[in-house]
Design an enzyme around this catalytic site. Structure first.
Site: not given
Ligand code: NAD
Length: 314
Positions: A36, A54, A144, A148
């Site tokens: 991360d 990253d 977003y 997707k």
């Molecule tokens: P989150 O925002 O909690 O976690 C995302 C992580 O990505 C964070 O820890 C952040 O530090 C990291 N990140 C951001 N930019 C980065 C970079 N440049 N390089 C490396 N890491 C980076 O999101 P989440 O809720 O855990 O979601 C995970 C996936 O599931 C995403 O693709 C999201 O679109 C998808 N999703 C989540 C939900 C939900 O309800 N949580 C619903 C639909 C889809």
């Protein structure tokens, strides 16, 4: 089972952190590399390899894959719906660039398998709202959702053209207590539990009758691992699968909390996220996931409410 070596990108986030811990239990701590741009929680950092990386650093990711002899990548890094509306170009760049980096590694046969999550945000106001079909009108109105939807098209394209084994799920709103959510439109359904315990009342940023598809974290993790474990021929859809568990409104969730904490009070003050929520489905038809690779959810609203309150009190 253990020639598998896994890299999770975005492992410190809401889903990535719990997914990483579960994968470590299944495949062995040393075989699951978490990464991360920021450090994760204590348990994640202590239980196995972790790398600050990253997701848009093509060379850096390729080096990690080589260093750890990675076979499977779970790309969880993204900018979510509400934050993405504040930084549209940044959201687009992160969400698309990271996906191409991982798809190209699979195209070049440097990795075998990719998991990439899509979202109910791929749907828009012109999509049928109730029991939204797998294949339907998709005109998302958020950056977003656009990222997707485009990502889904590219996943299917890489599968068809280059045989890339990419698997994907359209997650609904994911509810959990271990790691805070990352700026999505369904975050109210997590904040409400924190406030119910802390102050006994909550002001919802969505109106009382806004029904959205939701799922408890354990079910989301199970679906993610199930689709990755399914025999290749069972994964017939290579864009992304509709996935559903429960659907509820803020009012229904408040009532479920009141059944456990009778003093709890809710008020409503919708903000910019109301418009995003209004553009999304209220419930999802996930027959394809159930038929193709045997998806089944286990948490209903009552079980989810009890699990959240117990988990947060601990
Ligand atoms: P989150 O925002 O909690 O976690 C995302 C992580 O990505 C964070 O820890 C952040 O530090 C990291 N990140 C951001 N930019 C980065 C970079 N440049 N390089 C490396 N890491 C980076 O999101 P989440 O809720 O855990 O979601 C995970 C996936 O599931 C995403 O693709 C999201 O679109 C998808 N999703 C989540 C939900 C939900 O309800 N949580 C619903 C639909 C889809």
């Amino acid at each position: 089972m253990n020639s598998k070596r896994i890299l999770i990108i975005g492992a410190s986030g809401q889903i990535g952190s719990e997914l990483s811990l579960k994968l470590r239990v299944l495949y062995g701590n040393e075989n699951v590399v978490a990464s991360d741009i920021k450090k994760g929680g204590k348990e994640l950092m202590a239980s196995g390899p972790f790398e600050i990386m990253d997701a848009t650093d093509e060379e850096g990711i390729a080096n990690l894959v080589e260093k750890y002899e990675i076979t499977d990548v779970y790309l969880m890094a993204a900018m979510l719906s509400a934050t993405g509306e504040k930084m549209p170009m940044k959201a687009w760049d992160l969400n698309m660039d990271s996906l191409f980096i991982v798809l190209n590694l699979a195209k070049e046969k440097k990795i075998n398998k990719v998991f990439w999550p899509s979202s109910i945000a791929v749907f828009g106001p012109s999509t049928p709202k109730q029991n939204t079909p797998q294949t339907t009108i998709m005109e998302p109105t958020t950056v977003y959702g656009m990222s997707k939807q485009t990502g889904e098209r590219w996943c299917e394209y890489y599968f068809r053209k280059f045989g890339v084994d990419v698997r994907s799920i359209r997650y609904p709103g994911i509810i959990s207590y271990k790691t805070l959510p990352g700026g999505g439109t369904t975050d109210y359904a997590i904040e409400i539990f924190h406030e119910a315990i802390k102050s006994g009342n909550y002001t919802s940023f969505l109106s009382e009758d806004t029904a959205l598809p939701m799922m408890f974290m354990d079910d989301a993790i199970k679906a993610t691992i199930d689709i990755m474990e399914a025999p290749k021929e069972k994964v017939k859809i290579r864009s992304s699968y509709n996935l559903s568990a429960i659907s509820f409104t803020p009012k229904e969730l408040a009532e479920a909390i009141k059944a456990e904490l009778p003093e709890f009070e809710i008020t409503y003050n919708p903000d910019f996220r109301q418009e995003i929520a209004d553009s999304w489905p209220s419930s999802i038809n996930d027959t394809s996931a159930r038929e193709d690779w045997g998806w089944k959810h286990t948490y209903d609203l009552q079980k989810l409410t009890q699990a959240m309150l117990e988990g947060l009190k601990d």
